[in-house]
Scaffold this motif. Structure first.
Motif: not given
Length: 335
Positions: A124-151
């Protein structure tokens, strides 16, 4: 001032709990898919309304897209009292990390949040920041989620050499890890622009904004009847659970005092008028939670009122709350 800040904190905790309760109620009553769509809508709406103006308020507009996006999350969440870390590797790559305990899913509540519901926040938010900034080259890479047991929930913004398709703007890479955070190198708010009182009020507003947005999205997504029921059920449950500690934090001993103190701490004037029949009429001069919502549906007001219903049930289950005006209630003592 310390008592006033304690009251602001109590209000923030109250609405924070309602927001989390709304999501958990959606998970338990409607399933993970519907709850994920609700969370997606909440965070996309907040991003649409807050992200670009927030860049200006925080003094970070004009920075490289990856850096601006990551600094926004670091600074805005820190204002809200959320634990967050930041590492800037280059103008094209910047990390953020939300270490445990996670603010958004406090305590044992995190055990009830499915992975896809947490990921919906990123969609909803992180993946859309590039669109909002007018930079479609920008993406977000998630390397861990606490709900999955990661720190911690962590990841990085990265500006690629080409425009990204919508499905490429959020990627998961479990094998990568954010470098160690050094607070000395992290961005900070200008002290002159952000005195302690402004930060304390912003922290209260941060939690209220989540509840406000959740109300709008639940009604929009599920309809006023089903969405309103979900909101109201969560409100009653949370208010029953939190009434005692919230009343103690506000320093109140009666329910009418509690209602007035809550209104005041939210930023609204209120008064309590004893009646000849032993009841008390409490009148507010506004509803801060719904302020700024264009034409709020009556289901939203009814759900917010369920916070009072739940609180009174905990205070005195024999007492009666009766609305006698748009923002006025009669509290009848229990027999």
């Amino acid at each position: 001032m310390s008592d006033e800040r304690a009251a602001w904190d109590a209000v923030g905790d109250w609405y924070h709990a309602w927001f989390t309760g709304i999501v958990l109620t959606a998970v338990s009553r409607r399933g993970a898919r519907d709850a994920a769509e609700l969370v997606f809508g909440i965070f996309r709406r907040q991003q649409r309304e807050r992200f670009l103006p927030g860049l200006e308020k925080l003094g970070i507009a004009g920075l490289p897209p990856a850096v601006a996006a990551a600094r926004y999350h670091y600074l805005s969440n820190a204002i809200g009292g959320v634990g967050v870390e930041y590492v800037e590797e280059s103008p094209r790559k910047a990390w953020i990390r939300y270490p445990p305990p996670r603010w958004v899913w406090p305590g044992a509540a995190i055990c009830g949040i499915p992975s896809e519901v947490n990921a919906a926040m990123l969609r909803g938010w992180h993946a859309n920041n590039g669109v909002m900034l007018g930079c479609l080259r920008l993406g977000f890479v998630c390397t861990g989620q606490t709900v999955d047991g990661q720190p911690g929930l962590e990841g990085y913004y990265f500006e690629h050499d080409r425009d990204l398709a919508p499905e490429e703007r959020l990627r998961f890479a479990r094998g990568e890890r954010m470098p160690r955070f050094d607070p000395a190198t992290a961005p900070h708010l200008p002290a002159d622009d952000w005195p302690a009182e402004r930060i304390a009020k912003a922290k209260r507003g941060y939690a209220m904004e989540y509840a406000r947005t959740a109300m709008q999205e639940a009604v929009a997504l599920f309809g006023p009847m089903e969405g309103g029921h979900l909101l109201g059920l969560a409100a009653r449950l949370v208010a029953m659970q939190l009434y005692a500690e919230t009343a103690a934090a506000l320093g109140t001993s009666t329910f009418a005092e509690f209602m007035v103190a809550m209104a005041t701490a939210e930023g609204d004037a209120a008064d309590a008028a004893p009646q000849d029949d032993g009841s008390i009429i409490v009148t507010r001069r506004g509803c801060a939670l719904l302020r700024g919502v264009a034409d709020p549906h009556p289901a939203m007001m009814a759900a917010w009122e369920d916070l009072l219903v739940g609180a009174l049930a905990a205070a005195d289950r024999f007492a009666v709350l009766e609305r006698v005006g748009p923002l006025a209630w009669r509290v009848r003592p229990g027999e």
